[in-house]
Write an enzyme that holds these catalytic residues in place. Structure first.
Site, PDB file in Angstrom:
ATOM      1  N   ARG A 152      41.093-114.147  35.624  1.00 24.86           N
ATOM      2  CA  ARG A 152      41.096-115.612  35.622  1.00 24.86           C
ATOM      3  C   ARG A 152      39.822-116.170  34.997  1.00 24.86           C
ATOM      4  NH1 ARG A 152      42.215-115.979  41.737  1.00 24.86           N
ATOM      5  NH2 ARG A 152      41.907-113.735  41.500  1.00 24.86           N
ATOM      6  N   HIS A 212      36.375-108.255  32.663  1.00 21.24           N
ATOM      7  CA  HIS A 212      35.914-106.970  33.205  1.00 21.24           C
ATOM      8  C   HIS A 212      34.523-106.646  32.662  1.00 21.24           C
ATOM      9  CE1 HIS A 212      39.790-106.561  34.950  1.00 21.24           C
ATOM     10  NE2 HIS A 212      40.440-106.265  33.839  1.00 21.24           N
ATOM     11  N   ARG A 226      49.116-101.968  35.255  1.00 23.82           N
ATOM     12  CA  ARG A 226      48.742-103.028  34.308  1.00 23.82           C
ATOM     13  C   ARG A 226      49.024-102.574  32.872  1.00 23.82           C
ATOM     14  NH1 ARG A 226      43.597-106.456  36.565  1.00 23.82           N
ATOM     15  NH2 ARG A 226      44.512-106.819  38.600  1.00 23.82           N
ATOM     16  N   SER A 261      42.333 -99.915  41.551  1.00 27.15           N
ATOM     17  CA  SER A 261      43.258 -99.556  42.623  1.00 27.15           C
ATOM     18  C   SER A 261      44.407 -98.702  42.084  1.00 27.15           C
ATOM     19  CB  SER A 261      43.833-100.819  43.276  1.00 27.15           C
ATOM     20  OG  SER A 261      44.746-101.446  42.393  1.00 27.15           O
ATOM     21  N   ASP A 311      37.186-109.419  42.526  1.00 29.24           N
ATOM     22  CA  ASP A 311      38.429-110.027  42.040  1.00 29.24           C
ATOM     23  C   ASP A 311      38.131-111.267  41.206  1.00 29.24           C
ATOM     24  OD1 ASP A 311      41.146-110.311  41.723  1.00 29.24           O
ATOM     25  OD2 ASP A 311      41.472-111.298  43.650  1.00 29.24           O
ATOM     26  N   ARG A 322      35.120-110.444  49.475  1.00 27.96           N
ATOM     27  CA  ARG A 322      36.147-110.564  48.440  1.00 27.96           C
ATOM     28  C   ARG A 322      35.851-111.812  47.623  1.00 27.96           C
ATOM     29  NH1 ARG A 322      42.360-109.012  47.970  1.00 27.96           N
ATOM     30  NH2 ARG A 322      42.587-109.764  45.851  1.00 27.96           N
ATOM     31  N   ASN A 331      38.365-111.318  37.645  1.00 34.67           N
ATOM     32  CA  ASN A 331      37.919-111.055  36.262  1.00 34.67           C
ATOM     33  C   ASN A 331      38.885-111.660  35.242  1.00 34.67           C
ATOM     34  OD1 ASN A 331      36.022-109.523  37.524  1.00 34.67           O
ATOM     35  ND2 ASN A 331      36.698-107.552  36.724  1.00 34.67           N
ATOM     36  N   GLU A 389      47.376 -99.412  42.335  1.00 37.15           N
ATOM     37  CA  GLU A 389      48.310-100.374  41.740  1.00 37.15           C
ATOM     38  C   GLU A 389      47.878-100.790  40.323  1.00 37.15           C
ATOM     39  OE1 GLU A 389      47.099-100.587  44.877  1.00 37.15           O
ATOM     40  OE2 GLU A 389      48.952-100.028  45.904  1.00 37.15           O
ATOM     41  N   ASN A 390      46.569-100.707  40.043  1.00 39.88           N
ATOM     42  CA  ASN A 390      46.080-101.118  38.708  1.00 39.88           C
ATOM     43  C   ASN A 390      46.642-100.252  37.579  1.00 39.88           C
ATOM     44  OD1 ASN A 390      42.743-102.133  39.833  1.00 39.88           O
ATOM     45  ND2 ASN A 390      44.618-103.334  39.637  1.00 39.88           N
TER      46      ASN A 390
HETATM   47  C1  FPP Z   1      39.941-107.411  39.574  1.00 34.91           C
HETATM   48  O1  FPP Z   1      40.042-108.580  38.810  1.00 34.91           O
HETATM   49  C2  FPP Z   1      39.030-106.426  38.964  1.00 34.91           C
HETATM   50  C3  FPP Z   1      39.373-105.172  38.535  1.00 34.91           C
HETATM   51  C4  FPP Z   1      40.756-104.692  38.646  1.00 34.91           C
HETATM   52  C5  FPP Z   1      38.428-104.252  37.887  1.00 34.91           C
HETATM   53  C6  FPP Z   1      36.999-104.350  38.305  1.00 34.91           C
HETATM   54  C7  FPP Z   1      36.151-103.770  37.253  1.00 34.91           C
HETATM   55  C8  FPP Z   1      34.919-104.188  36.908  1.00 34.91           C
HETATM   56  C9  FPP Z   1      34.178-105.242  37.599  1.00 34.91           C
HETATM   57  C10 FPP Z   1      34.212-103.605  35.727  1.00 34.91           C
HETATM   58  C11 FPP Z   1      33.928-102.181  35.764  1.00 34.91           C
HETATM   59  C12 FPP Z   1      33.354-101.686  37.023  1.00 34.91           C
HETATM   60  C13 FPP Z   1      32.516-100.645  37.092  1.00 34.91           C
HETATM   61  C14 FPP Z   1      32.151-100.127  38.428  1.00 34.91           C
HETATM   62  C15 FPP Z   1      31.968-100.030  35.906  1.00 34.91           C
HETATM   63  P1  FPP Z   1      41.471-108.980  38.238  1.00 34.91           P
HETATM   64  O2  FPP Z   1      41.609-108.359  36.897  1.00 34.91           O
HETATM   65  O3  FPP Z   1      42.517-108.617  39.216  1.00 34.91           O
HETATM   66  O4  FPP Z   1      41.333-110.527  38.105  1.00 34.91           O
HETATM   67  P2  FPP Z   1      42.496-111.623  38.324  1.00 34.91           P
HETATM   68  O5  FPP Z   1      42.880-111.551  39.760  1.00 34.91           O
HETATM   69  O6  FPP Z   1      41.806-112.900  37.974  1.00 34.91           O
HETATM   70  O7  FPP Z   1      43.603-111.287  37.383  1.00 34.91           O
END
Ligand code: FPP
Length: 275
Positions: free
Chosen positions: A41, A54, A88, A82, A37, A205, A39, A84-85
């Site tokens: 921010r 990401h 987005r 997820s 989590d 986490r 990415n 839920e994603n």
């Molecule tokens: C959550 O951060 C992260 C994700 C929804 C995606 C995770 C993906 C990767 C790390 C890259 C690709 C992975 C692979 C396995 C190739 P967020 O976007 O919810 O961050 P935030 O809470 O700061 O908005």
């Protein structure tokens, strides 16, 4: 793009020593699950688009996968997308899909060479056909690998998992092959997407959030939690080692009394306490 390698000649002597010390100081978790989590921010702090976070998160995926394999972790589960994603913005979802394919393409050979098996949990049939094809290719390429299992949770949610398990069991009840009183913990576990895998010992986490976010709801019943304030793109093996060190100091009781207590308290007293 650099790749990871268990026998990485670039691994520093200092890192090797840290890993040896960690192995000597206690048990290495058999299964580590990670809620990646922060990415978005991270990207915001850099003044960039969310996809930048990401993209940089992939370097963390690589470092954590490599160090887990080196330490002898048998199962690493990453919450990569997820259910839920899907909600987005389309641009972000498409960006994540492209990143997934690019990462699978660049890392497939490294996974194969390092004896790491790639598997997925979740509704992968919701992904575009080219992504499903790429996932199937890398899964097939690494299917016989035994050193570590890397499980990507993709279009996954804990409630979806429990729901689909209940549906399958209900179907068997309707067909008369399962009686309602035969349904127990083990049967439910065997119908989850994680069937056959041990439950996570340690859940990490990142980004300082204290939430489960619909991750492995059934499977986390007795997992130990470690929350790091670091955003995922900055999370590296030094923090993984902190998490494992913290795990090694936990007194896992699984709802019972600790060995420390059961040794010193007579069984009659324990019976009274439990009654
Ligand atoms: C959550 O951060 C992260 C994700 C929804 C995606 C995770 C993906 C990767 C790390 C890259 C690709 C992975 C692979 C396995 C190739 P967020 O976007 O919810 O961050 P935030 O809470 O700061 O908005």
């Amino acid at each position: 793009m650099t790749t990871f390698d268990i026998t990485n000649s670039k691994q520093s002597e200092e890192d090797k020593a840290l890993q040896e010390a960690l192995k000597a100081s206690g048990a290495i978790p058999e299964h580590i699950a990670v809620i990646m989590d922060g990415n978005g921010r991270w990207a915001q702090q850099k003044g960039g688009l969310r996809i930048l976070g990401h993209r940089n998160g992939v370097a963390s995926v690589r470092d954590i996968t490599e160090s887990c394999a080196q330490l002898g972790v048998k199962h690493l589960t990453l919450y990569a997308f997820s259910t839920e994603n899907w909600g987005r913005p389309e641009e972000e979802v498409n960006g994540l899909m492209k990143l997934l394919v690019a990462t699978l393409e660049s890392e497939a050979e490294t996974l194969r060479r390092n004896n790491i098996r790639l598997v997925t949990i979740g509704q992968c049939d919701r992904f575009p056909a080219d992504i499903q094809k790429k996932l199937d290719e890398v899964k097939a390429l690494t299917a016989d690998n035994t050193h570590m299992e890397l499980c990507l949770a993709l279009s996954y949610s804990g409630r979806w998992d429990i729901t689909q398990a209940v549906q399958h069991i209900a179907q068997k009840v309707a067909e008369g092959t399962v009686l309602p009183h035969e349904i127990d913990d083990d049967m439910i576990s065997e119908h989850l997407a994680t069937a056959g895998k041990p439950d996570p010992d340690l859940v990490i986490r990142t980004s300082g959030e204290f939430r489960v976010s619909n991750f492995l709801l059934w499977q986390l019943a007795y997992s130990e939690f470690f929350v790091s304030a670091t955003f995922w793109p900055d999370f590296r093996r030094d923090e993984l080692y902190n998490a494992i060190e913290s795990f090694q100091q936990r007194d896992r009781r699984f709802g019972k009394l600790s060995k420390r207590h059961t040794k010193s308290i007579p069984s009659s007293v324990i019976r009274t306490l439990m009654s």
